[in-house]
Design an enzyme around this catalytic site. Sequence first.
Site, PDB file in Angstrom:
ATOM      1  N   HIS A 202       0.974  -1.028  -0.310  1.00  0.00           N
ATOM      2  CA  HIS A 202       0.510   0.248   0.198  1.00  0.00           C
ATOM      3  C   HIS A 202       0.680   1.054   0.143  1.00  0.00           C
ATOM      4  O   HIS A 202       1.931   1.481   1.435  1.00  0.00           O
ATOM      5  CB  HIS A 202      -1.075   0.226   0.847  1.00  0.00           C
ATOM      6  CG  HIS A 202      -2.251  -1.262   1.196  1.00  0.00           C
ATOM      7  ND1 HIS A 202      -2.743  -1.279   0.625  1.00  0.00           N
ATOM      8  CD2 HIS A 202      -1.860  -1.993   2.280  1.00  0.00           C
ATOM      9  CE1 HIS A 202      -3.806  -2.246   0.474  1.00  0.00           C
ATOM     10  NE2 HIS A 202      -2.764  -2.593   1.924  1.00  0.00           N
TER      11      HIS A 202
ATOM     12  N   HIS B 151      -1.140  -6.240  -4.991  1.00  0.00           N
ATOM     13  CA  HIS B 151      -0.708  -7.680  -4.428  1.00  0.00           C
ATOM     14  C   HIS B 151      -0.026  -9.152  -5.285  1.00  0.00           C
ATOM     15  O   HIS B 151      -0.321  -8.962  -6.988  1.00  0.00           O
ATOM     16  CB  HIS B 151      -2.236  -8.756  -4.395  1.00  0.00           C
ATOM     17  CG  HIS B 151      -2.317  -9.845  -3.870  1.00  0.00           C
ATOM     18  ND1 HIS B 151      -2.860 -10.190  -4.707  1.00  0.00           N
ATOM     19  CD2 HIS B 151      -2.532 -10.573  -2.788  1.00  0.00           C
ATOM     20  CE1 HIS B 151      -3.316 -11.742  -3.971  1.00  0.00           C
ATOM     21  NE2 HIS B 151      -2.787 -11.575  -2.968  1.00  0.00           N
TER      22      HIS B 151
ATOM     23  N   ASN C 143       1.030 -13.464  -5.311  1.00  0.00           N
ATOM     24  CA  ASN C 143       0.717 -14.217  -4.081  1.00  0.00           C
ATOM     25  C   ASN C 143       1.300 -15.715  -4.751  1.00  0.00           C
ATOM     26  O   ASN C 143       0.940 -16.284  -6.163  1.00  0.00           O
ATOM     27  CB  ASN C 143      -1.044 -14.975  -3.761  1.00  0.00           C
ATOM     28  CG  ASN C 143      -0.600 -15.998  -3.220  1.00  0.00           C
ATOM     29  OD1 ASN C 143      -0.676 -16.925  -3.396  1.00  0.00           O
ATOM     30  ND2 ASN C 143      -0.605 -16.137  -1.515  1.00  0.00           N
TER      31      ASN C 143
ATOM     32  N   HIS D  39     -20.649  -7.410  -4.242  1.00  0.00           N
ATOM     33  CA  HIS D  39     -21.881  -6.707  -3.915  1.00  0.00           C
ATOM     34  C   HIS D  39     -21.930  -5.220  -4.676  1.00  0.00           C
ATOM     35  O   HIS D  39     -23.123  -4.009  -3.985  1.00  0.00           O
ATOM     36  CB  HIS D  39     -21.554  -6.585  -1.994  1.00  0.00           C
ATOM     37  CG  HIS D  39     -20.373  -5.842  -1.821  1.00  0.00           C
ATOM     38  ND1 HIS D  39     -19.057  -6.553  -2.058  1.00  0.00           N
ATOM     39  CD2 HIS D  39     -19.771  -4.765  -1.117  1.00  0.00           C
ATOM     40  CE1 HIS D  39     -17.912  -6.357  -1.379  1.00  0.00           C
ATOM     41  NE2 HIS D  39     -18.544  -5.364  -0.495  1.00  0.00           N
TER      42      HIS D  39
ATOM     43  N   GLY E  84      -7.054 -21.218  11.689  1.00  0.00           N
ATOM     44  CA  GLY E  84      -6.534 -20.824  12.915  1.00  0.00           C
ATOM     45  C   GLY E  84      -5.186 -20.164  12.658  1.00  0.00           C
ATOM     46  O   GLY E  84      -4.352 -20.507  13.903  1.00  0.00           O
ATOM     47  N   GLY E  85      -5.285 -19.532  11.576  1.00  0.00           N
ATOM     48  CA  GLY E  85      -4.119 -19.314  11.605  1.00  0.00           C
ATOM     49  C   GLY E  85      -3.980 -17.773  12.241  1.00  0.00           C
ATOM     50  O   GLY E  85      -4.310 -17.463  13.385  1.00  0.00           O
ATOM     51  N   ARG E  86      -1.967 -17.669  11.861  1.00  0.00           N
ATOM     52  CA  ARG E  86      -1.483 -16.409  12.559  1.00  0.00           C
ATOM     53  C   ARG E  86      -2.151 -14.883  12.239  1.00  0.00           C
ATOM     54  O   ARG E  86      -2.288 -14.529  11.190  1.00  0.00           O
ATOM     55  CB  ARG E  86      -0.110 -16.291  12.592  1.00  0.00           C
ATOM     56  CG  ARG E  86       1.182 -14.987  12.860  1.00  0.00           C
ATOM     57  CD  ARG E  86       2.097 -15.237  13.243  1.00  0.00           C
ATOM     58  NE  ARG E  86       2.797 -14.688  13.776  1.00  0.00           N
ATOM     59  CZ  ARG E  86       3.715 -13.118  13.409  1.00  0.00           C
ATOM     60  NH1 ARG E  86       3.186 -12.537  12.142  1.00  0.00           N
ATOM     61  NH2 ARG E  86       4.112 -12.354  14.337  1.00  0.00           N
TER      62      ARG E  86
END
Length: 322
Positions: A111, A121, A123, A190, A273-275
Amino acid sequence: MNPQDLNAAPTSSDIDRVRTFLLDLQSRICQGLETEEQLGGGSARFVADEWQRPEGGGGRSCVLQGGDVIEKGGVMFSHIDVKHLPASATARHPQIEGATAQALGLSIVIHPKNPHVPTTHANIRLFIAQKEGMEPVWWMGGGFDLTPYYPVLEDCVAWHQHAFEVCAPFGEAVYPEYKAWCDQYFYLKHRDEQRGIGGLFYDDLNVWGFERCFEFMQAVGHGFLNAYLPIVQKRRQTPYSESEREFQLYRRGRYVEYNLVYDRGTLFGLQTGGRIESILVSLPNLVSWHYRPEWAIDSPEARLTSYFLKPRNWLQLDQQST
C-alpha cells in the site's frame, strides 16, 4: 514423459526447493522495495518477524510501515501443517476432506503512500494433501494484480504486457485464461465492481507436472517486481492534493471489503486458526468509508470506475483509445 509422472506428488526434496526459492524471493522483493523507499527519500525498513505455529510449521513475516513511498507493505512467507482442512479448501476439493496437508507460499501486499502509485498484491503457493488410502493431491496457485487509484493508461498496458511475457513460454492460451480468471476472481459482487485492473490469477495447477509448474511459479514470482517497480519509479514523486489522498483512503475501503469477504487466502487462514497478524497484514493502516460520495462525471475519480475498473484487453489499447 509418462503421463503418470506428471501426476506424481512433489517429493520432500521438491518441497525443500520450493521453500528455498520462496525465502530467497522474499529477500529479493524486500530489498527491491526498500531501495525504492530509499530513493524516494524514506528511511523505513522491513522488519522480519519469525513465528512458529502450534499445529506445525511457521513462517517469516516481513513488514514495512510508515515509509515515505510505502505506507504499509507485507512480504509474508509461510510453510504450515494443517491437521484439519477448512471448508474453504474442501468445498472445491471434496475428495480431500479428512486429509492432512502442507501449505507453503509467499504473499505480498503493498500500500503506497502516494495516491498515484497503485496498491499491488501477489501470491504464489504450493498445497499438498494426503490421507490414508489416497494418493497425495497437490497443486500450485498464485498470480499478481494491480489496484490503481489514479491510473495511467501506459502503466496498465505495461503491467499486462509483463503478465503476458511471464506466461508466453508456457503456451499461447495461458495469459488469456489466467487474465480472465483474475478479472473474475478479484470482483466485488456486492459492489458490481472490479477491485483493480487485474493481472494473473491461477489455482489448482498440476496438469504440467511438478517441474513445469514450479518453473511457472518462479516466472510469476520474478515477474512481479519487474512489472511493479517501473510504475513505482515513475509515479512516486507525482504531486498530490489532500482530496486525492482522501479518495485513495476511500478506495482502499474496497480493498478491505474484498479481502474480508471474498479472498480465499484470508478465509483459509481464519478457518485454520492461522496467525492473525500475518493473515490481516494485507489491510492498510489508514482507510475510510463515505456514504454515497459523488464525483463529477468527467473527473479522474469517476473515470476510475467508469473506464479503468472494467475487464479490458489492455494489450490492444493505446492512448487514443480512451
